[in-house]
Design an enzyme around this catalytic site. Sequence first.
Site, PDB file in Angstrom:
ATOM      1  N   GLU A 164      82.953 -29.970 142.655  1.00  0.00           N
ATOM      2  CA  GLU A 164      83.265 -28.761 141.873  1.00  0.00           C
ATOM      3  C   GLU A 164      84.394 -29.152 140.929  1.00  0.00           C
ATOM      4  OE1 GLU A 164      81.904 -25.687 141.915  1.00  0.00           O
ATOM      5  OE2 GLU A 164      80.500 -25.999 143.563  1.00  0.00           O
ATOM      6  N   CYS A 221      89.640 -22.681 136.895  1.00  0.00           N
ATOM      7  CA  CYS A 221      88.677 -23.677 136.409  1.00  0.00           C
ATOM      8  C   CYS A 221      87.681 -23.081 135.418  1.00  0.00           C
ATOM      9  CB  CYS A 221      87.933 -24.305 137.576  1.00  0.00           C
ATOM     10  SG  CYS A 221      87.118 -23.093 138.624  1.00  0.00           S
TER      11      CYS A 221
HETATM   12  P1  NAD Z   1      93.021 -33.067 141.432  1.00  0.00           P
HETATM   13  O1  NAD Z   1      91.721 -33.697 141.169  1.00  0.00           O
HETATM   14  O2  NAD Z   1      94.252 -33.703 140.915  1.00  0.00           O
HETATM   15  O3  NAD Z   1      93.267 -32.896 143.015  1.00  0.00           O
HETATM   16  C1  NAD Z   1      92.326 -32.289 143.869  1.00  0.00           C
HETATM   17  C2  NAD Z   1      92.484 -32.823 145.276  1.00  0.00           C
HETATM   18  O4  NAD Z   1      92.220 -34.219 145.283  1.00  0.00           O
HETATM   19  C3  NAD Z   1      93.868 -32.661 145.884  1.00  0.00           C
HETATM   20  O5  NAD Z   1      93.741 -32.307 147.234  1.00  0.00           O
HETATM   21  C4  NAD Z   1      94.487 -34.050 145.749  1.00  0.00           C
HETATM   22  O6  NAD Z   1      95.423 -34.353 146.731  1.00  0.00           O
HETATM   23  C5  NAD Z   1      93.281 -34.949 145.871  1.00  0.00           C
HETATM   24  N1  NAD Z   1      93.410 -36.223 145.154  1.00  0.00           N
HETATM   25  C6  NAD Z   1      94.233 -36.520 144.115  1.00  0.00           C
HETATM   26  N2  NAD Z   1      94.007 -37.787 143.699  1.00  0.00           N
HETATM   27  C7  NAD Z   1      93.040 -38.302 144.483  1.00  0.00           C
HETATM   28  C8  NAD Z   1      92.366 -39.555 144.535  1.00  0.00           C
HETATM   29  N3  NAD Z   1      92.647 -40.548 143.689  1.00  0.00           N
HETATM   30  N4  NAD Z   1      91.405 -39.712 145.468  1.00  0.00           N
HETATM   31  C9  NAD Z   1      91.078 -38.725 146.308  1.00  0.00           C
HETATM   32  N5  NAD Z   1      91.682 -37.523 146.313  1.00  0.00           N
HETATM   33  C10 NAD Z   1      92.660 -37.302 145.409  1.00  0.00           C
HETATM   34  O7  NAD Z   1      92.880 -31.564 140.915  1.00  0.00           O
HETATM   35  P2  NAD Z   1      93.963 -30.410 140.894  1.00  0.00           P
HETATM   36  O8  NAD Z   1      95.015 -30.735 139.893  1.00  0.00           O
HETATM   37  O9  NAD Z   1      94.400 -30.076 142.278  1.00  0.00           O
HETATM   38  O10 NAD Z   1      93.089 -29.168 140.365  1.00  0.00           O
HETATM   39  C11 NAD Z   1      92.857 -28.941 139.024  1.00  0.00           C
HETATM   40  C12 NAD Z   1      91.470 -29.387 138.613  1.00  0.00           C
HETATM   41  O11 NAD Z   1      90.509 -28.849 139.501  1.00  0.00           O
HETATM   42  C13 NAD Z   1      91.068 -28.874 137.242  1.00  0.00           C
HETATM   43  O12 NAD Z   1      90.385 -29.872 136.559  1.00  0.00           O
HETATM   44  C14 NAD Z   1      90.135 -27.708 137.550  1.00  0.00           C
HETATM   45  O13 NAD Z   1      89.231 -27.399 136.532  1.00  0.00           O
HETATM   46  C15 NAD Z   1      89.466 -28.192 138.775  1.00  0.00           C
HETATM   47  N6  NAD Z   1      88.991 -27.058 139.555  1.00  0.00           N
HETATM   48  C16 NAD Z   1      87.646 -26.877 139.674  1.00  0.00           C
HETATM   49  C17 NAD Z   1      87.175 -25.788 140.390  1.00  0.00           C
HETATM   50  C18 NAD Z   1      85.708 -25.529 140.557  1.00  0.00           C
HETATM   51  O14 NAD Z   1      85.371 -24.697 141.402  1.00  0.00           O
HETATM   52  N7  NAD Z   1      84.825 -26.166 139.821  1.00  0.00           N
HETATM   53  C19 NAD Z   1      88.067 -24.909 140.979  1.00  0.00           C
HETATM   54  C20 NAD Z   1      89.428 -25.142 140.821  1.00  0.00           C
HETATM   55  C21 NAD Z   1      89.871 -26.224 140.121  1.00  0.00           C
END
Ligand code: NAD
Length: 462
Positions: free
Chosen positions: A216, A250
């Site tokens: 997602e 998002c």
């Molecule tokens: P992110 O990708 O930075 O982090 C998401 C999760 O992944 C966190 O738990 C983080 O600790 C973990 N993570 C970070 N780096 C990682 C790596 N290298 N390997 C594995 N896991 C890792 O995202 P964010 O900043 O928490 O959220 C914002 C983003 O999420 C935006 O792009 C937004 O559009 C998207 N988002 C999508 C939805 C959806 O339903 N499609 C909903 C909310 C947010």
Amino acid sequence: MKEGAGYDRHQWNSCYAKAYFQEGLTRDYKFRIKQLNLLTKMLKDYESDILDALHRDLNKSEYEAYATEIGFLYGEIDLHRNRLKEWMEPAKVKNPLSHKGSKSYIIKEPYGTALVISPWNYPINLALAPVIGAISAGNTVVLKPSELTPNVSALLNKMIANTFDPALFKVIEGGKETSEELLDQHFDYIFFTGSVQVGKSVMEKASRHLTPVTLELGGKSPAIIHKDAKLDLAAKRIVWGKFMNAGQTCIAPDYLYVHRDVKTKLLAKIKKYIKIFYGRQPLENNHFTKIVNKQHFDRLSNYLNNGTLITGGNTDRENLKMEPTLLDNIGWQDEVMKEEIFGPILPVLTYIDLNEAIDNIRDQEKPLALYYFGEKEHEQRLVTETLSFGGGCINDTLLHIANPNLPFGGVGMSGIGSYHGKASFDTFSHAKSMTKQTTKFDYGFRYPGSKLGLKLIKKIMK
Ligand code: NAD
């Protein structure tokens, strides 16, 4: 391994989750209902702690916290509880003539142990909504919440540890490294919500074990405002969808794509609604969500000198507050158009011909959401049927996500797979196809050496 039997709750290891699954308890309907009831009870018992943690991490108002996080989860759990029996039933399918005498059906089988990795922007909702599906489908679950909302992360850990057997549902707190360590283990399903960049790395790691994934993700979601749109309503609904959670949604409209003839009027109305909803001094408004941290605040601040400022633009770095901001005269080459904004900044692009707008959007990555404002049905269809995007609304924003009968997810760069309601149950279930053959008779023509075989097969399979 039965609940409470022979191991220390605090000495957790992912093998427990797998062993617990193998024990078979989670396959039982009543067991799943019990866990869903526990989830509701947990949310009710900790409701004030949840509101407090969301306020501390994001300055989220009680209204937004309830409407977009807790209330959403209550509705989702209720739906699963009410429909689970029906969803679990093996689904009968028709037989072709060649299968006479047999029965064919699909069993919805839990994958096993699911890993859920969640982001910070709706840190309760986006952690627990996938878990509802995982549990209702009969999986054991490991949840890794975002480290950027530490109060919520600690609370999730505490309330889940106090409510569930850790072999059934366990929270592992931590950041990137913890997430990577978890991804090195062999889970049976991975459900990731977050950025496109991290999503790619999650999929790469999942490929080592060929673990199925739901991703997602995000992207730049346009709101197109055509010349026949009801402008006052469009402005009101855009301001609501964009500035909720300070734009850290998002599916928030990332940018406006407005017909030249109605732009001036629309922008005036957007300004009006920003004032009505957030007051003359939004930085002083205690109900306006803050930016999650300094890094994101500084990233967003760099966009403020793009284009022409129409309203907003003031910031408070110490308290991580940024006014709802409208930027006109933006082009595709501007910095603000290069990545998902994920904050309270709304850039405005202009078009003259709707087909030209469609072509320009098609040149970008497929967005997670798209919103079209305009009255004529053939133009509504032109936009929604010729462009590819995760989902969206005509004459509104965000609403599609709140209907549990609509699967929610992206396409292309905005994601893989979907969830909510039955889609969540299906996502966490493997569809096992079965044929139950009769032993009362046996057609000889399918076996080698049958004289009539070829003739009959040609007749049946034509
Ligand atoms: P992110 O990708 O930075 O982090 C998401 C999760 O992944 C966190 O738990 C983080 O600790 C973990 N993570 C970070 N780096 C990682 C790596 N290298 N390997 C594995 N896991 C890792 O995202 P964010 O900043 O928490 O959220 C914002 C983003 O999420 C935006 O792009 C937004 O559009 C998207 N988002 C999508 C939805 C959806 O339903 N499609 C909903 C909310 C947010």
